[in-house]
Enzyme design. Structure first.
Site, PDB file in Angstrom:
ATOM      1  N   CYS A 167       0.945  -1.243   0.084  1.00  0.00           N
ATOM      2  CA  CYS A 167      -0.114   0.098  -0.173  1.00  0.00           C
ATOM      3  C   CYS A 167       0.946   1.364  -0.045  1.00  0.00           C
ATOM      4  O   CYS A 167       1.947   1.202   0.075  1.00  0.00           O
ATOM      5  CB  CYS A 167      -0.818  -0.070   1.090  1.00  0.00           C
ATOM      6  SG  CYS A 167      -1.739  -1.517   1.485  1.00  0.00           S
ATOM      7  N   GLY A 170       0.060   0.734  -5.270  1.00  0.00           N
ATOM      8  CA  GLY A 170      -1.248   0.418  -5.398  1.00  0.00           C
ATOM      9  C   GLY A 170      -2.291   0.662  -6.539  1.00  0.00           C
ATOM     10  O   GLY A 170      -2.376   1.912  -6.635  1.00  0.00           O
ATOM     11  N   ASN A 176       0.021   0.657   6.130  1.00  0.00           N
ATOM     12  CA  ASN A 176       0.637  -0.105   5.214  1.00  0.00           C
ATOM     13  C   ASN A 176       1.694  -1.182   6.050  1.00  0.00           C
ATOM     14  O   ASN A 176       2.102  -0.881   6.945  1.00  0.00           O
ATOM     15  CB  ASN A 176       1.639   0.711   4.452  1.00  0.00           C
ATOM     16  CG  ASN A 176       2.562  -0.091   3.463  1.00  0.00           C
ATOM     17  OD1 ASN A 176       3.608   0.681   3.082  1.00  0.00           O
ATOM     18  ND2 ASN A 176       2.389  -1.247   2.814  1.00  0.00           N
ATOM     19  N   GLY A 177       1.325  -2.615   5.566  1.00  0.00           N
ATOM     20  CA  GLY A 177       1.966  -3.404   6.310  1.00  0.00           C
ATOM     21  C   GLY A 177       1.332  -4.725   6.689  1.00  0.00           C
ATOM     22  O   GLY A 177       0.308  -4.927   6.053  1.00  0.00           O
ATOM     23  N   TYR A 228      12.915  -3.249  -5.388  1.00  0.00           N
ATOM     24  CA  TYR A 228      11.595  -3.124  -6.502  1.00  0.00           C
ATOM     25  C   TYR A 228      10.656  -2.190  -6.322  1.00  0.00           C
ATOM     26  O   TYR A 228      10.212  -1.409  -7.317  1.00  0.00           O
ATOM     27  CB  TYR A 228      10.880  -4.672  -6.739  1.00  0.00           C
ATOM     28  CG  TYR A 228       9.946  -4.766  -7.469  1.00  0.00           C
ATOM     29  CD1 TYR A 228       9.929  -4.919  -8.838  1.00  0.00           C
ATOM     30  CD2 TYR A 228       8.381  -4.584  -6.919  1.00  0.00           C
ATOM     31  CE1 TYR A 228       8.755  -4.846  -9.666  1.00  0.00           C
ATOM     32  CE2 TYR A 228       7.228  -4.787  -7.792  1.00  0.00           C
ATOM     33  CZ  TYR A 228       7.426  -4.948  -8.955  1.00  0.00           C
ATOM     34  OH  TYR A 228       6.338  -4.944  -9.825  1.00  0.00           O
TER      35      TYR A 228
END
Length: 561
Positions: A8, A37, A111-112, A282
């Protein structure tokens, strides 16, 4: 309950001018985080008298937030979120931010991924008596925070109460989380897990009347929006409070910003600082700086290090390469540096259709395969009768690599050698990246030679882990540890057992088989007793039980579409 990982992007904005609307800038910022996202997005703003305004839906930022949608998001502070596709995600309710009305009205973007959701769900049922309406660990994390805040019993809370609530939450919750929250009529909050696995930082924009403040997953949002003094969450200072001046975050720190003050405090015990190295490989944009490390420069260093490994392997196998070609887009920087160091021609052999999404984060293996050829076109003149060295950032499932190698051979490549900037990915990620099943990873249980056979390459060359770590660490020597669990199987938070991993894989397999059936479920049939008797795994960011998004805030997306 179903389990799915999700990557996210999060964003929070507070404008000093309470009359101005934050929504246009939040939406612009989310578009800069779109690479994190592409499946769903949402924004909640806070307007006069603490009223929240919400718009969220499945789709790209540009498609969801038109001028009509943005005009309905009133208020000078807000929170935004983008999420990428995951297996079984169906409806608009699966978009963040999440909301609870008690206590005080809280909006939350995360996020996570949490790794002790079973324990936390038992606590919600038996002690907190809070209903979790989705299978999202983001909603669970929000309710842990809300429950801690409610223990104050106060009519009005202050910064000390919020710090105490977040500190208690960090003691309860294990895993990775970078979060931005907003309390109605109060301000915005950001915090990061004690290990700093997921990124978040803050920027300041000075105006004639005061300072605007931004929280975001990546610094590129600050750069594009005119915010300076970017700082990442990192270890190193004691607690402090100040009148809206710049300072530094610490790991396990919470930051609270209102229109009159900025307060920050380290609310968790000092832990090993271990940012996820895959952000540099990435996920992050090359023009971002995370934890003081330029993503662009780290990829240059990866290319330099990989060049030495490639040179040695090519000499050992007596192979001469004719041309270096990157797999667009992430590997371009590394491929160029590698080519320069080896004094080989660098060519753009694949032309990308930019209107097709990233295949690594697309739901379903067949969809990924089909989209590779829609996404890339191989130019025959760069491949015919040549020994080609393809440079990629990493090899995950191998599906994309196999298709790309076949494309190169179809247009006349004599040999295709693949060089990966990352070591073999052999283990699942439990901290919020969509690599849930070991059986889906082409490197799991295979040697380098077997990987080459599986993807159809003549030879595969992997970067060594020490070289990868040094490529990133060389740009910030204060970071001594990275989360490299996808390469090593060693998880920085601990408590990730073989049983836990097997449970996740079983649940993911069940989800893929029953996805169609789940589309019609509402998730209200599981009793408290059943929850206590069965292991509960909650997904990262995704309600998977088909919950109706009329629970909670009114969603203006429905009103405008």
């Amino acid at each position: 309950m179903c389990y799915v990982y999700v990557m996210c992007g999060i964003l929070g904005l507070l404008l000093h001018d309470p009359i101005a609307d934050a929504a246009p800038e939040i939406c612009e910022g989310l578009s800069l985080l779109q690479h994190r996202g592409q499946d769903a997005c949402g924004v909640v703003t806070c307007g006069p008298k603490g009223r929240f305004y919400q718009c969220k839906a499945n789709g790209m930022v540009r498609d969801i937030f038109d001028s009509n949608s943005i005009s309905r998001l009133i208020g000078g502070m807000g929170v935004g979120h983008v999420r990428y596709p995951t297996a079984g995600s169906f409806n608009n309710a699966e978009a963040q931010p999440f909301y609870v009305n008690s206590p005080y009205g809280i909006v939350f973007a995360h996020n996570g991924n949490l790794i002790n959701t079973d324990e936390l769900m038992r606590f919600m049922d038996a002690s907190a008596h809070r209903h979790i309406n989705t299978a999202s660990d983001s909603e669970l994390l929000l309710n842990i925070f809300a429950n801690n805040l409610q223990q104050t019993g106060k009519f009005r809370i202050n910064e000390d109460d919020i710090f105490t609530a977040i500190g208690g939450m960090m003691e309860q919750c294990k895993g990775a989380y970078a979060c931005v929250a907003m309390i109605a009529g109060f301000g915005i909050i950001a915090f990061r897990d004690p290990n700093g696995i997921r990124p978040v930082g803050m920027g300041v924009r000075k105006t004639s009347t005061g300072n605007d403040y931004l929280f975001a997953s990546e610094s590129v949002v600050a750069d594009a929006s005119g915010f300076g003094e970017w700082e990442d969450v990192k270890p190193g200072i004691k607690s402090m409070s100040c009148d809206l001046v710049s300072s530094r975050f610490v790991v396990g720190e919470a930051v609270i910003i209102t229109r009159s003050s900025l307060s920050r405090r380290q609310v968790a015990k000092t832990s090993t600082f271990a940012p996820d190295i895959f952000e540099y490989v990435y996920f992050a944009r090359p023009d971002s700086v995370l934890d003081g490390i330029s993503v662009y420069r780290s990829r240059m260093a990866m290319g330099d290090a990989l060049a030495e490994k490639v040179r040695a392997v090519l000499e050992e196998n007596q192979i001469e390469v004719d041309v270096v070609i990157p797999v667009p887009d992430t590997s371009r920087v590394a491929a160029l540096n590698l080519a320069q160091k080896l004094k080989l021609p660098y060519r753009e052999g694949f032309i990308k259709n930019r209107y097709v999404g990233r295949t690594f984060i697309m739901p379903g293996q067949q969809m990924r395969k089909k989209n590779v050829r829609r996404k890339l076109n191989a130019m025959a003149l760069e491949f015919v009768d040549k020994v080609v060295l393809l440079v990629d950032d990493s090899i995950v499932r191998g599906t994309t690599s196999k298709e790309i190698i076949q494309m190169a051979k179809d247009v006349g490549a004599k040999k295709v050698i693949v060089a990966s900037c990352a070591p073999p990915i052999r283990y699942p990620n439990v901290y919020g990246i969509d690599m849930p099943s070991r059986s889906e990873l082409v490197a799991h249980g295979r040697t380098t030679e077997e990987i080459a056979t599986a993807i159809g390459a003549d030879l595969v060359i992997f970067q060594s882990l020490p070289d990868l770590e040094e490529s990133v660490r060389s740009l910030n020597s204060s970071i001594t540890t990275f989360d490299c669990s996808v390469f090593t199987g060693k998880y920085v938070t601990g408590d990730v057992t073989e049983e836990y991993l097997q449970l996740l894989e079983d649940l993911r397999a069940d989800n893929m088989r029953t996805k169609a059936a789940l589309n019609g479920m509402v998730g209200l049939g599981t009793s408290t007793v059943e929850r206590q008797e069965k292991p509960v795994v909650v997904s990262a960011g995704n309600p998977m039980n088909g919950s109706d998004d009329t629970v909670g805030l009114h969603n203006t997306w429905k009103a405008t579409h």
